[in-house]
Design a protein around this motif. Structure first.
Motif, PDB file in Angstrom:
ATOM      1  N   ASP A  49     -13.380   7.283 -14.727  1.00 46.40           N
ATOM      2  CA  ASP A  49     -14.134   6.677 -13.624  1.00 46.40           C
ATOM      3  C   ASP A  49     -13.197   6.195 -12.515  1.00 46.40           C
ATOM      4  OD1 ASP A  49     -16.434   7.141 -15.086  1.00 46.40           O
ATOM      5  OD2 ASP A  49     -16.581   5.080 -15.830  1.00 46.40           O
ATOM      6  N   THR A  50     -12.072   5.615 -12.902  1.00 43.33           N
ATOM      7  CA  THR A  50     -11.110   5.107 -11.918  1.00 43.33           C
ATOM      8  C   THR A  50     -10.509   6.242 -11.107  1.00 43.33           C
ATOM      9  OG1 THR A  50     -10.597   3.241 -13.353  1.00 43.33           O
ATOM     10  CG2 THR A  50      -9.001   3.762 -11.628  1.00 43.33           C
ATOM     11  N   ILE A  51     -10.102   7.326 -11.775  1.00 44.19           N
ATOM     12  CA  ILE A  51      -9.494   8.454 -11.062  1.00 44.19           C
ATOM     13  C   ILE A  51     -10.530   9.131 -10.170  1.00 44.19           C
ATOM     14  CG2 ILE A  51      -8.372  10.705 -11.331  1.00 44.19           C
ATOM     15  CD1 ILE A  51      -7.027   9.559 -13.862  1.00 44.19           C
ATOM     16  N   SER A  52     -11.763   9.242 -10.625  1.00 39.67           N
ATOM     17  CA  SER A  52     -12.831   9.808  -9.784  1.00 39.67           C
ATOM     18  C   SER A  52     -13.027   8.959  -8.535  1.00 39.67           C
ATOM     19  CB  SER A  52     -14.143   9.881 -10.562  1.00 39.67           C
ATOM     20  OG  SER A  52     -14.023  10.730 -11.659  1.00 39.67           O
ATOM     21  N   CYS A  53     -12.986   7.661  -8.701  1.00 39.76           N
ATOM     22  CA  CYS A  53     -13.107   6.744  -7.569  1.00 39.76           C
ATOM     23  C   CYS A  53     -11.931   6.917  -6.613  1.00 39.76           C
ATOM     24  CB  CYS A  53     -13.168   5.316  -8.094  1.00 39.76           C
ATOM     25  SG  CYS A  53     -13.199   4.064  -6.830  1.00 39.76           S
ATOM     26  N   VAL A  54     -10.725   7.044  -7.150  1.00 39.83           N
ATOM     27  CA  VAL A  54      -9.523   7.219  -6.338  1.00 39.83           C
ATOM     28  C   VAL A  54      -9.621   8.501  -5.529  1.00 39.83           C
ATOM     29  CG1 VAL A  54      -7.064   7.781  -6.503  1.00 39.83           C
ATOM     30  CG2 VAL A  54      -7.972   5.812  -7.725  1.00 39.83           C
ATOM     31  N   SER A  58      -1.013   1.470 -12.381  1.00 40.96           N
ATOM     32  CA  SER A  58      -1.590   1.108 -11.093  1.00 40.96           C
ATOM     33  C   SER A  58      -1.617   2.377 -10.251  1.00 40.96           C
ATOM     34  CB  SER A  58      -0.750   0.037 -10.399  1.00 40.96           C
ATOM     35  OG  SER A  58      -1.273  -0.220  -9.113  1.00 40.96           O
ATOM     36  N   ILE A  59      -2.734   2.645  -9.619  1.00 42.15           N
ATOM     37  CA  ILE A  59      -2.844   3.807  -8.735  1.00 42.15           C
ATOM     38  C   ILE A  59      -2.919   3.279  -7.311  1.00 42.15           C
ATOM     39  CG2 ILE A  59      -4.121   5.894  -8.177  1.00 42.15           C
ATOM     40  CD1 ILE A  59      -5.294   5.769 -11.032  1.00 42.15           C
ATOM     41  N   ASP A  60      -1.899   3.620  -6.532  1.00 41.66           N
ATOM     42  CA  ASP A  60      -1.802   3.158  -5.151  1.00 41.66           C
ATOM     43  C   ASP A  60      -2.047   4.326  -4.206  1.00 41.66           C
ATOM     44  OD1 ASP A  60      -1.046   0.606  -6.075  1.00 41.66           O
ATOM     45  OD2 ASP A  60       1.029   1.278  -6.269  1.00 41.66           O
ATOM     46  N   ILE A  61      -2.838   4.084  -3.164  1.00 39.03           N
ATOM     47  CA  ILE A  61      -3.210   5.133  -2.218  1.00 39.03           C
ATOM     48  C   ILE A  61      -2.829   4.692  -0.817  1.00 39.03           C
ATOM     49  CG2 ILE A  61      -5.124   6.523  -1.338  1.00 39.03           C
ATOM     50  CD1 ILE A  61      -6.681   5.452  -3.857  1.00 39.03           C
ATOM     51  N   ASN A  62      -2.164   5.578  -0.086  1.00 33.09           N
ATOM     52  CA  ASN A  62      -1.938   5.348   1.339  1.00 33.09           C
ATOM     53  C   ASN A  62      -2.220   6.654   2.071  1.00 33.09           C
ATOM     54  OD1 ASN A  62       0.458   6.947   1.305  1.00 33.09           O
ATOM     55  ND2 ASN A  62       1.671   5.172   0.722  1.00 33.09           N
ATOM     56  N   SER A  63      -1.947   6.718   3.341  1.00 34.33           N
ATOM     57  CA  SER A  63      -2.302   7.900   4.130  1.00 34.33           C
ATOM     58  C   SER A  63      -1.483   9.126   3.756  1.00 34.33           C
ATOM     59  CB  SER A  63      -2.151   7.608   5.618  1.00 34.33           C
ATOM     60  OG  SER A  63      -0.801   7.294   5.909  1.00 34.33           O
ATOM     61  N   LYS A  71      -1.036   0.425   8.315  1.00 35.69           N
ATOM     62  CA  LYS A  71      -2.147   1.291   7.926  1.00 35.69           C
ATOM     63  C   LYS A  71      -2.792   0.761   6.655  1.00 35.69           C
ATOM     64  CE  LYS A  71      -0.542   5.534  10.072  1.00 35.69           C
ATOM     65  NZ  LYS A  71      -0.277   6.943   9.865  1.00 35.69           N
ATOM     66  N   THR A  72      -4.036   1.137   6.437  1.00 36.59           N
ATOM     67  CA  THR A  72      -4.798   0.689   5.279  1.00 36.59           C
ATOM     68  C   THR A  72      -4.258   1.334   4.005  1.00 36.59           C
ATOM     69  OG1 THR A  72      -6.751   0.457   6.656  1.00 36.59           O
ATOM     70  CG2 THR A  72      -7.111   0.573   4.292  1.00 36.59           C
ATOM     71  N   THR A  73      -4.169   0.537   2.947  1.00 35.18           N
ATOM     72  CA  THR A  73      -3.805   1.032   1.624  1.00 35.18           C
ATOM     73  C   THR A  73      -4.868   0.578   0.635  1.00 35.18           C
ATOM     74  OG1 THR A  73      -2.494  -0.926   1.090  1.00 35.18           O
ATOM     75  CG2 THR A  73      -1.325   0.933   2.100  1.00 35.18           C
ATOM     76  N   LEU A  74      -4.994   1.324  -0.451  1.00 29.80           N
ATOM     77  CA  LEU A  74      -5.922   0.981  -1.523  1.00 29.80           C
ATOM     78  C   LEU A  74      -5.152   0.952  -2.830  1.00 29.80           C
ATOM     79  CD1 LEU A  74      -8.871   3.379  -0.585  1.00 29.80           C
ATOM     80  CD2 LEU A  74      -8.745   0.936  -0.140  1.00 29.80           C
TER      81      LEU A  74
END
Length: 163
Positions: free
Chosen positions: A150-155, A48-53, A32-35
């Motif tokens: 700005d980074t957290i808003s983007c996340v 580092s802010i990591d995002i997955n499903s 799956k895609t991660t950011l």
């Protein structure tokens, strides 16, 4: 003249566009895609802010040698601009002596209220308290506060795309 008018018409659209550069990847197990934001240098630590499903993981690595061992009882107090608002989070990771601290939020269609607050208010400092007698304080400069906001808003905005 037509080209100048055309450029002037699109100028407001380009000014409103937010620079949101997250690195895209793929989970090795689930495909799956991660950011991720990559590592961001903050005073005495990296983030580092990591995002997955399933989750949004704020992954702190403390570079300070005085505070290394962190357990499940370690708390992070996030102080917002104005000094009256605070949020407290416990270490979501396991006990370690590598200076690693996690704050994990569930990734869902609705944004967590704490995450919304972090995306709306500037974070002035983050204080880690735990087994060491003296708390470790990460004080942010004005530029770091704006960059983190700005980074957290983007996340928050982009986390919905990996569900």
């Amino acid at each position: 003249m037509k080209y100048i008018l055309l450029c002037l018409c699109f100028l407001p659209v380009s000014l409103l566009a937010q620079e949101c550069s997250l690195k895209k990847g793929q989970d090795a197990i689930t495909s799956k895609t991660t950011l991720t934001t990559g590592f961001i240098e903050l005073n005495g630590t990296t983030l580092s802010i990591d995002i997955n499903s399933k989750e949004i993981d704020f992954f702190f690595v403390l570079n300070n040698q005085a505070v290394k061992c962190l357990d499940e009882e370690t708390e992070a107090t996030v102080n917002y601009e104005g000094g009256k608002l605070k949020s407290q989070f416990r270490n979501s990771g396991s006990m370690n002596c590598d200076g690693i601290f996690h704050i994990i939020f569930k990734n869902s269609a609705y944004t967590n209220s704490y995450l919304q607050k972090m995306a709306a208010k500037k974070i002035v400092s983050i204080q880690l308290t735990g087994s060491s007698p003296k708390p470790f304080i990460i004080s942010l400069t004005a530029a770091q506060q704006q960059m983190l906001l700005d980074t957290i808003s983007c996340v928050v905005k982009e986390s919905k795309t990996v569900l």
